[in-house]
Design a protein around this motif. Structure first.
Motif, PDB file in Angstrom:
ATOM      1  N   ALA A 180      19.070  78.675  35.580  1.00 53.42           N
ATOM      2  CA  ALA A 180      19.281  79.661  36.623  1.00 53.42           C
ATOM      3  C   ALA A 180      18.283  79.453  38.029  1.00 53.42           C
ATOM      4  O   ALA A 180      18.717  79.645  39.084  1.00 53.42           O
ATOM      5  N   ALA A 181      17.225  78.924  37.774  1.00 47.62           N
ATOM      6  CA  ALA A 181      16.230  78.822  38.615  1.00 47.62           C
ATOM      7  C   ALA A 181      16.926  77.680  39.750  1.00 47.62           C
ATOM      8  O   ALA A 181      16.701  77.557  40.754  1.00 47.62           O
ATOM      9  N   VAL A 182      17.344  76.556  38.940  1.00 46.71           N
ATOM     10  CA  VAL A 182      17.900  75.398  39.392  1.00 46.71           C
ATOM     11  C   VAL A 182      18.950  75.889  40.321  1.00 46.71           C
ATOM     12  O   VAL A 182      19.052  75.399  41.821  1.00 46.71           O
ATOM     13  N   LEU A 183      19.789  76.759  39.918  1.00 47.87           N
ATOM     14  CA  LEU A 183      21.007  77.362  40.807  1.00 47.87           C
ATOM     15  C   LEU A 183      20.599  78.297  41.887  1.00 47.87           C
ATOM     16  O   LEU A 183      21.086  78.052  43.021  1.00 47.87           O
ATOM     17  N   LEU A 184      19.625  78.777  41.753  1.00 50.83           N
ATOM     18  CA  LEU A 184      18.872  79.754  42.789  1.00 50.83           C
ATOM     19  C   LEU A 184      18.282  78.985  44.043  1.00 50.83           C
ATOM     20  O   LEU A 184      18.773  79.048  45.252  1.00 50.83           O
ATOM     21  N   PHE A 185      17.554  77.890  43.665  1.00 45.12           N
ATOM     22  CA  PHE A 185      16.951  76.990  44.885  1.00 45.12           C
ATOM     23  C   PHE A 185      17.949  76.160  45.181  1.00 45.12           C
ATOM     24  O   PHE A 185      17.993  75.867  46.674  1.00 45.12           O
ATOM     25  N   ALA A 186      19.051  75.767  44.583  1.00 45.58           N
ATOM     26  CA  ALA A 186      20.148  75.094  45.227  1.00 45.58           C
ATOM     27  C   ALA A 186      20.910  75.906  46.133  1.00 45.58           C
ATOM     28  O   ALA A 186      21.235  75.275  47.387  1.00 45.58           O
ATOM     29  N   VAL A 187      21.130  77.275  45.942  1.00 49.07           N
ATOM     30  CA  VAL A 187      21.769  78.053  46.752  1.00 49.07           C
ATOM     31  C   VAL A 187      21.002  78.346  47.976  1.00 49.07           C
ATOM     32  O   VAL A 187      21.433  78.285  49.277  1.00 49.07           O
ATOM     33  N   PHE A 188      19.706  78.459  47.734  1.00 43.86           N
ATOM     34  CA  PHE A 188      18.854  78.655  48.812  1.00 43.86           C
ATOM     35  C   PHE A 188      18.871  77.517  50.004  1.00 43.86           C
ATOM     36  O   PHE A 188      18.883  77.525  50.978  1.00 43.86           O
TER      37      PHE A 188
ATOM     38  N   LEU B 170      13.182  72.886  43.961  1.00 44.35           N
ATOM     39  CA  LEU B 170      14.259  72.764  43.305  1.00 44.35           C
ATOM     40  C   LEU B 170      13.750  71.707  42.383  1.00 44.35           C
ATOM     41  O   LEU B 170      14.293  71.507  41.149  1.00 44.35           O
ATOM     42  N   VAL B 171      12.940  70.596  42.633  1.00 43.62           N
ATOM     43  CA  VAL B 171      12.441  69.496  41.759  1.00 43.62           C
ATOM     44  C   VAL B 171      11.815  70.238  40.683  1.00 43.62           C
ATOM     45  O   VAL B 171      11.917  69.841  39.286  1.00 43.62           O
ATOM     46  N   LEU B 172      10.801  71.369  40.894  1.00 44.21           N
ATOM     47  CA  LEU B 172      10.325  71.525  39.551  1.00 44.21           C
ATOM     48  C   LEU B 172      11.113  72.374  38.780  1.00 44.21           C
ATOM     49  O   LEU B 172      10.942  72.483  37.514  1.00 44.21           O
ATOM     50  N   ALA B 173      12.047  73.096  39.354  1.00 41.85           N
ATOM     51  CA  ALA B 173      12.982  73.700  38.416  1.00 41.85           C
ATOM     52  C   ALA B 173      13.686  72.846  37.541  1.00 41.85           C
ATOM     53  O   ALA B 173      13.836  72.825  36.275  1.00 41.85           O
ATOM     54  N   LEU B 174      14.224  71.700  38.072  1.00 45.29           N
ATOM     55  CA  LEU B 174      14.752  70.734  37.372  1.00 45.29           C
ATOM     56  C   LEU B 174      13.967  69.889  36.296  1.00 45.29           C
ATOM     57  O   LEU B 174      14.221  69.621  34.960  1.00 45.29           O
ATOM     58  N   MET B 175      12.539  69.793  36.673  1.00 46.71           N
ATOM     59  CA  MET B 175      11.539  69.428  35.761  1.00 46.71           C
ATOM     60  C   MET B 175      11.406  70.507  34.490  1.00 46.71           C
ATOM     61  O   MET B 175      11.373  70.106  33.244  1.00 46.71           O
TER      62      MET B 175
END
Length: 300
Positions: free
Chosen positions: A74-82, A119-124
């Motif tokens: 969910a965090a990845v999607l959120l940061f990607a949208v931002f 976004l990188v942190l969320a992917l991590m």
């Protein structure tokens, strides 16, 4: 690996901090979303609420190993949208507050770099999986946050002026590359404007869904003792403005026609409708700056 295992903690701290920064004035955050011009105005407030809910829930679930993966996704999607929304703003040359942490950063290379790192942190965090908590993760997560928020400071061209109103356009009409709004010396384009009866007219652009507009309404109304004041809204009348006080003009295209990004905004014209000064009016000081600029004689 300790760095991967620490990423969920860092992302949770970012999401919680972002939610706390914006929850103090949800309508102001909604006005910022509206300024991105990627959603219809009527969806700005629901979108703001949805973002806050996702941030709070994801932050909590990141702390639980069994739910961490879904929260990280969910965090990845959120940061990607931002990141996509910010890129859209820059491509269109808009000057918009990022609204990321409830502060006054304008969308720019710095905010995009920060969001990219997050976004990188969320992917991590996704890659970390259900790693158990270890005390060493706390300082490592702090170091990751230091990188996420420190590295973008090295990126040139980041803005620090408020998202809810830029600098007032001066009498000379000079503006930077990110500034918007009607230029001094040009007509203020407003459909349905009442006949002007004074040498100076203040047009106060407001919106029913804007918390800052509600806060500024008494200040706009008080100005009616000094000059002619007209409230302007792009939304249909709903009783929020114009019941008691200055007259209200509804013009759905006033923002696009005058290249104004979001309310509250002030435009001062002369009797003929020529702009003398214009700028954001998110607080009394900004409103006074516009009025002072209008009173300054144009250089020959």
């Amino acid at each position: 690996m300790i760095v991967l295992a620490s990423a969920p903690l860092a992302v949770a701290a970012v999401l919680l901090g972002a939610a706390l920064g914006k929850i103090r004035d949800v309508r102001a955050f909604a006005a910022t979303i509206e300024g991105y011009r990627v959603l219809p105005a009527r969806l700005a407030l629901p979108a703001a609420v949805a973002v806050l809910v996702v941030e709070v829930v994801a932050a909590a679930l990141l702390m639980v190993p069994v739910t961490r993966l879904w929260a990280a996704v969910a965090a990845v999607l959120l940061f990607a949208v931002f990141l996509g929304a910010m890129g859209s703003v820059l491509r269109r040359g808009l000057s918009v507050g990022c609204g990321c942490f409830g502060g006054r950063d304008l969308v720019g290379p710095g905010t995009m770099a920060r969001t990219g790192v997050l976004l990188v942190l969320a992917l991590m965090a996704v890659a970390a999986g259900p790693a158990p908590f270890a005390p060493l993760q706390v300082p490592v997560a702090a170091a990751l946050l230091g990188v996420a928020f420190g590295l973008p400071l090295l990126v040139p061209g980041r803005g620090r002026h408020g998202p809810r109103g830029g600098r007032a356009s001066g009498a000379a009409g000079t503006r930077g590359p990110l500034e918007h709004g009607p230029r001094p010396g040009t007509p203020f384009a407003l459909e349905g404007a009442p006949e002007r009866t004074a040498d100076r007219v203040l047009y106060a652009l407001v919106s029913p869904g804007c918390g800052l507009c509600t806060t500024m309404l008494p200040h706009f109304t008080a100005m009616a003792a000094r000059m002619e004041v007209v409230l302007v809204s792009a939304a249909p009348k709903d009783g929020s403005f114009g019941a008691d006080g200055p007259p209200l003009v509804v013009d759905p295209d006033v923002y696009d026609r005058n290249d104004i990004l979001w309310p509250p905004y002030a435009v001062v014209t002369d009797r003929g409708g020529t702009v003398l000064a214009a700028g954001g009016a998110a607080d009394p000081a900004q409103l006074q700056a516009v009025l002072d600029s209008a009173a300054t004689p144009s250089p020959s």
